[in-house]
Write a protein that holds these residues in place. Structure first.
Motif, PDB file in Angstrom:
ATOM      1  N   PRO A 454       0.830  -1.204   0.000  1.00 43.49           N
ATOM      2  CA  PRO A 454       0.000   0.000   0.000  1.00 43.49           C
ATOM      3  C   PRO A 454       0.867   1.258   0.000  1.00 43.49           C
ATOM      4  N   THR A 455       0.364   2.292  -0.617  1.00 42.83           N
ATOM      5  CA  THR A 455       1.025   3.589  -0.536  1.00 42.83           C
ATOM      6  C   THR A 455       0.040   4.699  -0.831  1.00 42.83           C
ATOM      7  N   PRO A 456       0.130   5.797  -0.127  1.00 45.07           N
ATOM      8  CA  PRO A 456      -0.602   6.980  -0.575  1.00 45.07           C
ATOM      9  C   PRO A 456       0.203   7.635  -1.686  1.00 45.07           C
ATOM     10  N   ILE A 457      -0.483   8.212  -2.618  1.00 41.33           N
ATOM     11  CA  ILE A 457       0.203   8.907  -3.710  1.00 41.33           C
ATOM     12  C   ILE A 457      -0.379  10.307  -3.816  1.00 41.33           C
ATOM     13  N   TYR A 496       6.566   4.424  -3.175  1.00 41.01           N
ATOM     14  CA  TYR A 496       7.217   3.696  -4.272  1.00 41.01           C
ATOM     15  C   TYR A 496       8.384   4.476  -4.862  1.00 41.01           C
ATOM     16  N   THR A 497       8.395   5.786  -4.617  1.00 42.80           N
ATOM     17  CA  THR A 497       9.405   6.614  -5.277  1.00 42.80           C
ATOM     18  C   THR A 497      10.210   7.406  -4.262  1.00 42.80           C
ATOM     19  N   GLY A 498      10.293   6.885  -3.062  1.00 44.32           N
ATOM     20  CA  GLY A 498      11.193   7.478  -2.091  1.00 44.32           C
ATOM     21  C   GLY A 498      10.798   8.865  -1.628  1.00 44.32           C
ATOM     22  N   GLY A 499       9.513   9.107  -1.475  1.00 44.86           N
ATOM     23  CA  GLY A 499       9.119  10.393  -0.907  1.00 44.86           C
ATOM     24  C   GLY A 499       8.740  11.416  -1.964  1.00 44.86           C
ATOM     25  N   SER A 500       8.681  12.670  -1.537  1.00 42.51           N
ATOM     26  CA  SER A 500       8.196  13.747  -2.403  1.00 42.51           C
ATOM     27  C   SER A 500       9.312  14.273  -3.290  1.00 42.51           C
ATOM     28  N   ARG A 501       8.972  14.515  -4.545  1.00 41.19           N
ATOM     29  CA  ARG A 501       9.955  15.051  -5.485  1.00 41.19           C
ATOM     30  C   ARG A 501       9.312  16.133  -6.339  1.00 41.19           C
ATOM     31  N   GLY A 571      11.703   6.734 -12.928  1.00 48.16           N
ATOM     32  CA  GLY A 571      12.973   7.388 -12.658  1.00 48.16           C
ATOM     33  C   GLY A 571      13.419   7.310 -11.221  1.00 48.16           C
ATOM     34  N   TYR A 572      12.462   7.235 -10.309  1.00 43.48           N
ATOM     35  CA  TYR A 572      12.823   7.310  -8.889  1.00 43.48           C
ATOM     36  C   TYR A 572      12.342   6.082  -8.113  1.00 43.48           C
ATOM     37  N   THR A 573      12.160   4.982  -8.821  1.00 37.56           N
ATOM     38  CA  THR A 573      11.608   3.796  -8.164  1.00 37.56           C
ATOM     39  C   THR A 573      12.448   3.357  -6.979  1.00 37.56           C
ATOM     40  N   ASP A 574      11.777   3.084  -5.889  1.00 40.69           N
ATOM     41  CA  ASP A 574      12.434   2.473  -4.734  1.00 40.69           C
ATOM     42  C   ASP A 574      11.371   1.626  -4.046  1.00 40.69           C
ATOM     43  N   LEU A 575      11.182   0.457  -4.583  1.00 35.73           N
ATOM     44  CA  LEU A 575      10.042  -0.349  -4.168  1.00 35.73           C
ATOM     45  C   LEU A 575      10.473  -1.787  -3.988  1.00 35.73           C
ATOM     46  N   GLY A 576      10.196  -2.348  -2.824  1.00 32.48           N
ATOM     47  CA  GLY A 576      10.496  -3.751  -2.588  1.00 32.48           C
ATOM     48  C   GLY A 576       9.329  -4.606  -3.037  1.00 32.48           C
ATOM     49  N   VAL A 577       9.598  -5.529  -3.917  1.00 37.73           N
ATOM     50  CA  VAL A 577       8.556  -6.433  -4.390  1.00 37.73           C
ATOM     51  C   VAL A 577       8.770  -7.775  -3.703  1.00 37.73           C
TER      52      VAL A 577
END
Lengths: 819, 579
Positions: A454-457, A496-501, A571-577
């Motif tokens: 889960p993640t808020p986007i 999923y993308t390591g925070g706000s960008r 470009g900024y993926t940081d997600l553990g599958v």
């Protein structure tokens, strides 16, 4: 008995003919155009009454302000000033840009009319006429004084006070998307375009915007779930398709976080649409990154135009649809408001009821989407050349869709919206908008013990643009110039993308449509974009040479380059599958692997378009695409001891060991795509439109030395669409359309338990055919309409992607009230 | 006309309205039903270490297929599933009582601190239908990672346990009795004709033809209790190959000089043992001295990151008599495979064939599984090599610490085509029927069959002994403590530069980390010296019946099917396997 039967057969035949006979009810615009041309020709020959009748017929079929203007003008030439004034006033009420001029004409005509009436009154007093009761009053000769003496016409000049007739562009198809703002005929467009008209939308009965695109030659559609679709043009489709730029009234609705469009979350429904313009092929030269495969511009009905309506629909499977529109005009102020609701179940479930080993994000595994929409826009004309607009849209609800890579079925609940403002002047346009997305994303289901990720986007886009358009001539060469600058702030935040960008984008575009003669045009376009992810400037040129052998035909050659920048997710993926083995994950981390390059496409296209005849038109196009640096997922690389030096290879946030790394990379191969499209539209007999198109797309990858990737087609090789639309005097109308898509092999990454590894799997998908139809009836008075729509009537249950829902059959019934 | 059409449409709409109901979409492309294991971990042991504001370590729960238990109980090489309860979660209720260094440095409570008892819940899924054991340990020193051989097993001080039925007895020193966790019910299921049924049944059948089949709604195995209460008293048997001694070429010959720190131990596939008499065989075959730890010049690298080996000073390998017949008693009947004269010792030393497709020699070949058991020997004099003769009649009932042991290599390979199929055949291959003196190389034929059948957990009537050249290939060396299951394997990642780790010019580093070269040594069955002999034996096997009840017509068919992978089979057919 026999007589009765013969009578019934005859009756049926008459019925059938009655449906189809009489004045042509083919494509409304085409039909209206036929009457318009006849009318103008008659008027040109001095046959005003016949001409006016034809113009009125055209306006009845498809109201157009210029037609009303020409009717008014014809009445002036006929000498019926009073009726002319009435029509001019109707024209003024439409608030056209030259409303002031028309008002002056009305004033002048009123003076003349008053003078004539005074003359008549004076003449009547002098020599009164007593009607003969034995005679038909209408046969009483008119007052000998000509009630409306013709205005003096010195030489060949037009009568004084009457502006020239308006014929240019009346009932001609026009597109704005291909040239970004300037309305052009498709014959003059520098790219291959298709238009889905309001009539297409109404007669199809389709309520999902992307399903409307299925009839476009070369469009690649994946119906994933009950509501969500992935769209591409001329191949390159995928889950979370990201190569077509989707606009609503020129405003991008691209969700920058993942780089695609959540179609169902648009704040408008199909009933708000005036037309959809589809530009096939790269559009980066004007629109920048993301318009790699095409541009879809959804143009809504303008404030103050059209009618109010309320429409409700439903189906036995729980589908529901509601649409409401209110619009009006008060002088120079026009507004429109709409509200909508849609609910679609999934086509198929992956979690049957009663499962104890599976957990789900949503308790309702039947639901595909449920969305509430609101939209309100207003325009204010400040002067003849200046107008201002402001508006906003909002939607909220639930959506089932399919993600990419190992991530399959996902759910999202959230809110989406925009605030838009613009100022238009004669030559300069300023527009700004703010798009927002706030949603919760999660896997739709997963085994107990596996994470639903889960993640808020959060997504925010603020855009501002200034554009300039002008026309001028250098010698005998005409130039239509269009240029602008654009700034866009993109912001996205998710786990999923390591925070706000944040990203700050800048763009500069220009186009010159050069007319050497009536037969030869050259359209040169280009755009320069600053891409903050790569910190580089990207150029996207386009050149199109158009030759018109006849007035209504075009041979077009186009060459263009386009690019697609990496999305936030790529470009900024940081997600553990999480892997099925349990407390182990593959960490998808693009930044760890390296920076992505933009995807690139080079396109060369040759096309021929012919609209010489009113009853048939066709288009043939052949194209070559070379696609490189496609973004793809790297096969998972096992962790090494070196990775463990600075990193314990254990994710504290989710309690899993990191066993491998993956990420988005640029594919080492190139795709060479050859394709073609053939489309025909015909209006063979009155009341019938027949259309057909075929698209061929063949992709051949090339692998440089050392490049070992699994080959795949990104689209089916053959697509065929056949359709018939019919309208009748008695209020019955509808459409039948057939789609065929040939088999396709997909290559997708998936977990293989036999080798305990993530592998590329080749997944062949059979071809499929679908038959859709709608039949509707308009009750007398044209206020109430009932209709039934069938989707996939033959119930050809099929998947349009190996991981997605099995698309089945759906019938929906609708009632609409127009007021 | 209009009225008729109006009636039809309104009628249709009315019919629609009356039939509006919530139709459930069809269930297609269904996620297969599986099993889920849920339960509680109960930890009873020393308080944990802390570091950087967190508890060090996690409770690791490994689910093993009962057909593929880890050595020495089976032929398994990895667990089916791994669940985890994070240390922060397990010790959550005690966080306020734990000590955290203000600098974030690692802090471990001193020895003798009172034990603590905590619990935490776990969920593990998806689990395929079958029968399982859950073995577990708390990674007390935080060095565990499942991806590397140097970190994928518990170490000294880790608190071990599992889902066991005799927790109290284990604390008193008994061997754990692991509970069998069953996913699915044994069902007579024809999975070949019922695709939907096949999705929720085990792909393999039990001996009576039934399969474990999960119910369509899935299965949740609840209240599985995992106890962690046994701090491991031993460290993993870290070792390196200090010396290789090759045999003489003939019974009267002189052995060559030993080789120090070899990077490869090579045995020709047609090796002819000069004298197979168990009393003397050690002098006529290859033997390697395995020394505890790593060479002195590699110690710093091995103890540093990323390996963090806790190497004892001096290094030790533990030896003890091994209950090879698994009768629970150590006595004269616990002997080496095929000989009643020499006692079996631990650590167990085995060689397992590596997957030729893995260039880094990390992966054991899954099918067929080939291994060889060396004989463990040692000498009371720690500076001398171990001698088999010294062990012939001695029980060693408590572990003895030694700096080195000797592995006596036997030119015999055991082939198991499918380690997960307990009903499958087993083949023992040795190159010659007689040694150079003319005596039988397999002196105790029936005992050999019995011992092999016990070792691989199969019926003896499926075991055959074939005299043929050995299947060539690279093998790992594994030293195993059978009581705790702790093991050490070479080659391992410490000595190999993996993909993405570029080796330095001087060969001392891989990427950013040190290369511990001693850990790259491996065992190889090399091409034959006398290829014509191998061809002759192959032809002989082709004419030899495989015996009554065998699924193979000839011995050659058995050799091919049970000992060779697909690529090797093609070379066998072409006559180039031993080239």
């Amino acid at each position: 008995m026999r007589k009765r039967l013969i009578g019934r057969v005859t009756c049926s035949a008459v019925f059938a003919l009655g449906l189809l006979s009489g004045t042509a009810w083919g494509d409304a615009r085409t039909e209206a155009r036929v009457h318009f041309r006849k009318g103008m020709a008659a008027i040109g020959n001095g046959n005003y009454e016949v001409g006016i009748s034809e113009l009125k017929r055209a306006n009845d079929i498809l109201p157009h302000p210029n037609v009303i203007y020409n009717i008014a003008r014809a009445y002036v030439e006929l000498g019926d000033i009073e009726t002319a004034i009435s029509y001019y006033r109707s024209y003024i009420e439409q608030n056209q840009p030259d409303k002031e001029e028309a008002t002056q004409i009305v004033a002048q005509l009123q003076v003349r009319l008053d003078r004539q009436k005074a003359q008549q009154a004076a003449a009547q007093k002098k020599d009164p006429v007593v009607p003969d009761p034995g005679h038909d009053p209408v046969s009483v000769p008119k007052n000998p004084i000509d009630p409306i003496p013709p205005l003096p016409v010195p030489g060949n000049k037009k009568p004084k006070g009457v502006a020239p007739a308006r014929t240019e562009g009346v009932y001609e198809e026009a597109v704005v998307t291909a040239s970004r703002g300037a309305a052009l005929s498709p014959l003059d467009a520098p790219s291959s375009v298709a238009i889905i008209t309001e009539q297409d939308i109404r007669l199809s009965g389709i309520t999902k915007i992307p399903e409307l695109l299925r009839r476009v030659a070369g469009a690649d559609i994946i119906a994933e779930s009950g509501a969500q679709h992935d769209i591409s043009m001329r191949g390159l489709n995928q889950r979370l398709a990201n190569k077509v730029l989707v606009l609503v009234d020129g405003r991008s609705v691209y969700v920058d976080w993942f780089g695609g469009t959540f179609w169902e979350t648009l704040s408008i429904d199909v009933d708000q649409i005036e037309r959809i313009e589809v530009v096939k092929g790269p559009g980066s030269a004007l629109y920048g990154a993301d318009a790699v495969a095409g541009v879809v511009n959804i143009i809504t009905k303008a404030p103050g135009t059209g009618k109010n309506h309320a429409r409700l629909g439903g189906s036995y499977d729980g589908s529901a649809y509601g649409s409401f529109r209110a619009t009006g005009r008060e002088g120079n102020f026009a507004y429109k408001m709409s509200a909508g609701y849609s609910r679609y179940p999934r086509w198929s479930r992956e979690v049957p009821p009663g499962r104890t080993d599976v957990k789900t994000f949503s308790n309702d595994q039947n639901l595909g989407s449920e969305i509430l929409r609101l939209d309100a826009r207003a325009t204010q004309r400040i002067s003849k050349d200046i107008s201002f607009g402001l508006g906003g849209g909002y939607s909220q609800g639930f959506l089932d869709f399919y993600a990419t890579g190992l991530l399959k079925n996902f759910n999202t609940t959230g809110r989406f919206g925009d605030i838009t403002a613009f100022i238009n002047t004669k030559k300069v346009t300023f527009r700004t908008f703010y798009n927002f997305q706030r949603f919760e994303n999660s896997a739709a289901s997963g085994y107990v013990g596996q994470s639903l990720v889960p993640t808020p986007i959060v997504g925010n886009v603020a855009d501002a643009e200034v554009a300039y358009a002008d026309k001028f001539t250098i010698g005998k060469i005409g130039n239509a110039v269009n240029a602008g600058v654009n700034y866009r702030l993109r912001n996205a935040a998710s786990f999923y993308t390591g925070g706000s960008r944040d990203e700050h984008h800048f763009g500069l575009f220009a186009q010159d449509a050069i007319s050497f003669s009536k037969k030869l045009e050259l359209v040169l376009s280009g755009r320069l974009d600053y891409v903050p992810y790569t910190k580089k400037l990207e150029g996207s040129p386009r050149g199109a040479l158009l030759y018109h052998p006849t007035e209504k035909s075009t041979i077009r050659g186009t060459f263009s380059l386009a690019f697609r920048k990496p999305t936030f997710l790529e470009g900024y993926t940081d997600l553990g599958v999480q892997l099925p083995i349990g407390a182990v994950e593959a960490n998808t981390n693009t930044m760890k692997i390296g920076q992505l390059r933009p995807e690139r496409i080079l396109t060369a296209e040759l096309a021929y378009l012919n609209r010489d005849l009113d009853f048939i038109e066709f288009e043939l196009a052949a194209y070559y695409n070379r696609v490189s640096d496609l973004t793809t997922l790297l096969p998972s690389q096992a962790v090494t001891p070196s990775d463990r030096l600075g990193d314990p290879l254990f994710e504290m946030s989710n309690g899993r060991y990191v066993a491998g790394y993956s990420g988005f990379v640029n594919s080492c191969n190139e795709l060479n795509v050859l394709g073609g499209e053939l489309g025909v539209k015909a209006y063979p007999i009155e009341g019938l439109d027949v259309f057909a198109n075929y698209a061929l797309n063949k992709s051949s990858p090339t692998h440089p030395a050392g490049c070992d990737v699994v080959e795949e087609q990104r689209t089916s090789m053959h697509k065929l669409n056949l359709g018939v639309q019919g309208r009748s005097k008695i209020g019955l109308d509808g459409e039948i359309i057939f789609h065929y898509v040939s088999p396709q092999d997909w290559v997708e990454r998936d977990y293989d338990s036999s080798v305990n590894a993530i592998v590329n799997k080749s997944l062949p998908l059979p071809g499929y055919a679908m038959l859709n139809a709608r039949v509707g009836y308009r009750f007398p008075g044209n206020r109430v309409e009932a209709s039934i729509t069938g989707f996939n009537i033959l119930n050809s249950v099929h998947q349009e992607h190996p991981f997605t829902n099995y698309v089945g059959r759906r019938f929906m019934a609708f009632m609409q009230y127009t007021f | 006309m209009r009225r008729m059409i109006r009636k039809i449409l309104l009628g249709s709409l009315a019919a629609f309205a009356t039939t509006v109901a919530c139709v459930v979409p069809p269930s297609l492309n269904v996620i297969p039903p599986v099993g889920i294991v849920k339960g509680t971990v109960l930890y009873s042991g020393p308080p944990p270490c802390t570091e950087a504001g967190h508890v060090v370590g996690n409770a690791n729960l490994l689910l093993f297929d009962t057909r593929l238990l880890p050595p020495p109980d089976g032929l398994g090489t990895r667990s089916s599933r791994l669940a985890l309860v994070q240390g922060d979660v397990l010790f959550h209720d005690l966080m306020s009582t734990l000590y955290f260094e203000p600098s974030g440095a690692k802090y471990c409570p001193p020895a003798g601190v009172a034990n603590v008892t905590v619990s935490g819940v776990f969920e593990l899924g998806p689990v395929d239908p079958g029968a399982y054991q859950m073995r577990a340990f708390y990674d007390y020193d935080g060095d565990f990672h499942p991806s590397f051989k140097f970190s994928n097993l518990p170490t000294l001080g880790d608190v071990a346990g599992g889902a066991i039925s005799n927790a109290t007895a284990v604390l008193a020193g008994a061997k754990p009795a692991y509970s069998v966790l069953t996913i699915g019910e044994p069902t007579k299921a024809d999975v070949s004709t019922d695709a939907e049924l096949a999705k929720r049944c085990a792909s393999w059948a039990l001996t009576d033809g039934r399969r474990y089949c999960v119910r369509p709604e899935g299965q949740v195995l609840e209240n599985v209790s995992v106890a962690l209460a046994l701090p491991l008293p031993t460290q993993r048997p870290f070792f390196h190959v200090a010396q290789l001694q090759a045999p003489p070429l003939t019974p009267d010959g002189t052995p060559p000089a030993p080789v120090a720190n070899p990077n490869k131990i090579t045995l020709a596939s047609d090796f002819h043992v000069p004298n197979a008499n168990p009393l003397f065989v050690q002098d006529f075959t290859y033997s390697v001295r395995l020394t505890a730890g790593v060479p002195a010049d590699e110690r710093v690298s091995a103890e540093g990151k990323p390996f963090s080996l806790a190497l004892a000073k001096p290094g030790v390998l533990l030896t003890q008599s091994y209950d090879s017949n698994r009768d629970g008693v150590i006595d004269a009947t616990d002997t080496i495979i095929g000989s009643s004269l020499a006692r079996a010792l631990w650590p167990l030393i085995t060689f397992a064939k590596l997957d030729a497709k893995d260039p880094y020699r990390r992966t054991t070949q899954d099918k067929p599984r080939l291994f060889s058991s060396a004989i463990t020997a040692y000498n009371a004099d720690p500076t001398a090599d171990g001698r088999l003769t010294s062990l012939i009649a001695r029980n060693v009932l408590t572990p003895e610490a030694r700096g080195s042991i000797t592995a006596v290599i036997r030119p015999t390979i055991i082939c198991v085509p499918d380690p997960a199929d307990p009903s499958g055949p087993t083949t023992v291959v040795t190159p010659y029927e007689n040694d150079m003196t003319g005596a039988a190389t397999v002196g105790e034929f029936e005992k050999t069959i019995d011992d092999v059948a016990m070792q691989v957990g199969r019926k003896r009537d499926g075991v055959r002994i074939l005299y043929a050249c050995l299947p060539p290939g690279a093998f790992s060396m594994n030293v195993i403590y059978p009581l705790t299951g702790q093991a050490w394997t070479m080659p391992n990642e410490m000595g190999i530069c993996l993909g993405g780790e570029e080796q330095s010019v001087d060969g001392k580093t891989c990427g950013k980390r040190a290369k511990v070269t001693s850990q790259s040594t491996f065992f190889e069955v090399s091409p034959a010296v006398d290829k014509s002999y191998c061809a002759t034996r192959k032809d002989a096997l082709a004419k030899q019946s495989d015996g009554a009840g065998s699924p193979f017509a000839t011995a050659a068919d058995r050799y091919r099917a049970t000992c060779l992978n697909a690529d090797e089979q093609a070379r066998f057919d072409a006559g180039t396997l031993w080239n």
